[in-house]
Structures are given as C-alpha cells and as structure tokens.
Design an enzyme around this catalytic site. Sequence first.
Site, PDB file in Angstrom:
ATOM      1  N   LYS A 208       0.858  -1.192   0.000  1.00 23.24           N
ATOM      2  CA  LYS A 208       0.000   0.000   0.000  1.00 23.24           C
ATOM      3  C   LYS A 208       0.887   1.233   0.000  1.00 23.24           C
ATOM      4  O   LYS A 208       1.907   1.247   0.690  1.00 23.24           O
ATOM      5  CB  LYS A 208      -0.870   0.016   1.258  1.00 23.24           C
ATOM      6  N   GLU A 253      -7.694  12.528  12.792  1.00 25.48           N
ATOM      7  CA  GLU A 253      -6.794  11.421  13.139  1.00 25.48           C
ATOM      8  C   GLU A 253      -5.765  11.861  14.178  1.00 25.48           C
ATOM      9  O   GLU A 253      -4.961  12.761  13.922  1.00 25.48           O
ATOM     10  CB  GLU A 253      -6.094  10.949  11.859  1.00 25.48           C
TER      11      GLU A 253
HETATM   12  C1  LIG Z   1      -4.143  11.013   3.339  1.00 21.54           C
HETATM   13  C2  LIG Z   1      -5.280  11.449   3.841  1.00 21.54           C
HETATM   14  O1  LIG Z   1      -6.102  10.687   4.612  1.00 21.54           O
HETATM   15  C3  LIG Z   1      -5.707   9.426   5.096  1.00 21.54           C
HETATM   16  C4  LIG Z   1      -6.063   8.342   4.163  1.00 21.54           C
HETATM   17  C5  LIG Z   1      -7.262   7.624   4.285  1.00 21.54           C
HETATM   18  C6  LIG Z   1      -7.666   6.610   3.247  1.00 21.54           C
HETATM   19  O2  LIG Z   1      -6.917   6.421   2.295  1.00 21.54           O
HETATM   20  O3  LIG Z   1      -8.745   6.009   3.363  1.00 21.54           O
HETATM   21  C7  LIG Z   1      -8.100   7.865   5.382  1.00 21.54           C
HETATM   22  C8  LIG Z   1      -7.756   8.717   6.363  1.00 21.54           C
HETATM   23  C9  LIG Z   1      -6.385   9.261   6.435  1.00 21.54           C
HETATM   24  O4  LIG Z   1      -5.603   8.430   7.207  1.00 21.54           O
HETATM   25  C10 LIG Z   1      -5.729  12.873   3.664  1.00 21.54           C
HETATM   26  O5  LIG Z   1      -6.745  13.248   4.236  1.00 21.54           O
HETATM   27  O6  LIG Z   1      -5.039  13.637   2.959  1.00 21.54           O
END
Ligand SMILES: C=C(O[C@@H]1C=C(C(=O)O)C=C[C@H]1O)C(=O)O
Length: 460
Positions: A208, A253
């Site tokens: 990933k 987060e």
């Molecule tokens: C990278 C981001 O978000 C992150 C990526 C996520 C995902 O891919 O589902 C979810 C929440 C965050 O940990 C962002 O908001 O820029």
Amino acid sequence: MPHTSAPSASTPRLTVRSWFVDGLTPDAPPPFAGNIPTSSLDFLTQLPTSGFACWVRGRSGLVGIGRRLRLRARGEDRFHDLARQWDELVAAAEVDDRVALMGSGLVGFSAIAFAADSGVDSVIDVPEYILGRRDGRVWLTHVGGDEDPTQPAAQSDELIAGLQLTPTPLRDQRIVSRAPGHVSPERFEEIVALAASRLRSPEAGERKIVLARDEVITAEDDIDVRTVLGRLNAEFPSTWTFLVAGLVGATPELLIGVEDGAVHSRVLAGTYRVQDDPEKEVARARAHLGGRKDSVEHSYAIDSLASTLGPVTEELHVDPEPHLLQLANVIHLASDAHGRLSTRADGSRISPFEVAHAVHPTAAVGGTPRARAMDLISQFEEMDRGRYAGPVGWVDGYGNGQFGIALRCGQLEERNRIRLFAGAGIMPDSEPESERRETDAKFAPMRSALGVDWSPDTSH
Ligand SMILES: C=C(O[C@@H]1C=C(C(=O)O)C=C[C@H]1O)C(=O)O
C-alpha cells in the site's frame, strides 16, 4: 535515546506563570472580566487576525497568542532535535503553575515535516500567552522572556492587560482563484495508475502507498484564519482544529496523545465519500467499507500502529474491530489504541516527540512496508509535502502532549494564499478516478471553510 535536560548556555530562561481565569473579578481587563467568552466564535473575535496558534477540539484545547520564540529542526533527526531543544527549554524555565493540568505551565505548539528530506522546517512555537480550557476550567499562561526580570512580580491583571485583546469582527475573504498545485488532478490519476500497477506486479515489495496532491487557493486580500478555524470547529466537532506556523486545518486522526503516562491513538484508513447526508448513508458506507480493499487497507494501518507503538508502551490495547467515524464529508474506518507509556531503565521519561517519531509515518499516510512506501512516495509524488501528513499538536513541560496527523489542512504561503493538500491510500486494485474523487472529498472541509465557491462532484 534518552535526553539530557541540562540547558546549554544559550538556552533562554523563560518565566512562566499559569493561573485560572474563570473566577476573575469584574474589574479584570476584558475579555476576562468575570465572563470568559462562552462560545468559540465569541472567543475567536478576541484573537488577533494573525500571530496565534491553536489546538482545539469542541470546546476544549489550547490557544497561543503572540510568539515568544521558535525552535527549529530539519532532516532525519528533526524529532530528536526538537525533543532535545524542548527539554533544555523546560529545564531552564522558571515555572509558577497554579493550574497543574495537562497543557498548563510551559507549552509549545509543534508541526513536524512529513519527510526527512523536506525543505521545510519542523518547529516548536512558544507563545507569549496560552489560553487553555479543559473540563470546564479556563486558565491563562504567560511566558516571559529572560530579558525582563520584573515579570515574576507582575500581577495577574497586569499580565492580562499586556495581552491587549481588541475584538475585531471575523472577516470573509473573497477567493479569486483555485488552481492545481505541483500535482494536478490529471497527473494524480496518472501516478495512482502507475503506483497501482506497481503494487500489482509480482515482484513488488510494497502492498500500500499513500499518494497526495495539492492545490493553491488565492484570495483577494488577507485570509482570516479565525474565520476558517471557527467554521472547521463548528462543522467538524469531532476533529482537532489546529493552527501552527501557518498550517491550518481540522484533522480527524490523532497520531498520539500522551497524557499523564497514558498513550492513545486514533488511526483511520478506509474512506467512504458522503454524497449528501452522512446520517442516511451509514448503511451504504458500512457495506462499502466492509469490502476487501478498505478492510485490508485498514488492517495495514492497525498493524503498523501496533508494531511501532509496542516498543514505547505497555499494556497496549487496540480495538478488535474498527468503528465508523462519521464526518460531514467522508466516513472513515477508525480504530482506537490505548496503552501506558513505558518507563526507561534509567528512569527518564519518553517524550511525546519520541512516541510520535516511533509511529510516524503510519500506513495511513505513508504505506506498507513503511520504508519502501516512503521511497515510492518520493519517486511518484512530484512535491514536497512540507508539514502536511506530519505530526501537528502541542507539548507541555511535564511530558504530556498531543499530535494529530496534519490532514484536511493547508499551509499559508502568503497572507492571501494557501496551499491545500489531500491524499488517498493506493492499493493494487485502486481506480485512479475514484481515488482522485476521494481527494476532492478530503479537500472539501478546507475549501468550504475558506469560502471557495465549488460544488463537489458527488458521483461515485
Ligand atoms: C491522506 C489522507 O487521509 C488518510 C487516508 C485515508 C484513506 O486512504 O482512506 C483515510 C484517512 C487518512 O488516514 C488525507 O486526508 O489527505
């Protein structure tokens, strides 16, 4: 690595005083004359239009006013450098803390660059004043410099008067342009396609990677960050609203919180884009996020958190099943972790910077496995993330602190210009257009808080 706390000769000797201000007499200077501003908007209008810092969730948090000093670091050792400088500052400070709550006494607001090779400084800003609110109590901290030996004797009212808060109405800026940044939406789709095909190739060692893009919003005149923060705070009450060194946003987060020896973290990965009303779409979100892509993506984030928090905590407990975290624009898969901060053999405490360093970057903003994902990010993403996706938050002098992951945010580059960032976790079966739309959904909070007139494309 244990930190020595012996201050060097150049360390300023700060004079710090904290006291409760929620029981002040009516003759105290405004806005503390017996009635603390009761709504966040009320309070925001008291703040200067710039030169402040903020870490607020709902009605609790810390607001720093003015700047006493800034500590800086760069490169691979930025976490350790900041921790060392902070410990020295704390050791040299003279503190009279009548509050003794987490976030009282000496407090620094910190934002740390995502990547070791970033050209942007990682910082700790120490304000002149810090207003704190927690569990219904409100306190004020004054941080005096070593150039002013009369400070310790100053009366609370004199110190408050020195704040000189003059209410000015919140302003709305007129947005004149919204332009692609270093990574355009089209280019983002291309690099997502490249990354996904790389993840699908049999020899790929990565599972990933998180890719991001940026966009630049320009206003006719100064951006009033108070307005932006007020809107984010009202619209996203479960997020941590922050402003540190021009980095402004509202993150859902929490990378790490270290409070009184307890460590907690909220990890997100897996995103459903809200089309209309999050309340009505919970069942659809649950079905979408229950799919293989999102649950595997989430499990990577949990594994990376558990393995990196493990060495700095004891009795680590991670939610056995993720829950849905519902925001106005997206619904995420979320898991919470709790533990106790480990104690070192030599009895010294582990600083929040070290805990943040241990877990950063999580798979939610970097990828899996971590080091290879970071290499791929620098290969595919044609930009310096700066402090986006890095830790942002505060530390006090007692070893407490909270660091969110700087998401749903932008970096002010000029008084009238801000660069927004948003990313998405890329898996082998990711579809470029859908990932690009996910980034649009993640830009939405900042776009609307800035007053950008833009209707999101809601089709899935
Ligand atoms: C990278 C981001 O978000 C992150 C990526 C996520 C995902 O891919 O589902 C979810 C929440 C965050 O940990 C962002 O908001 O820029």
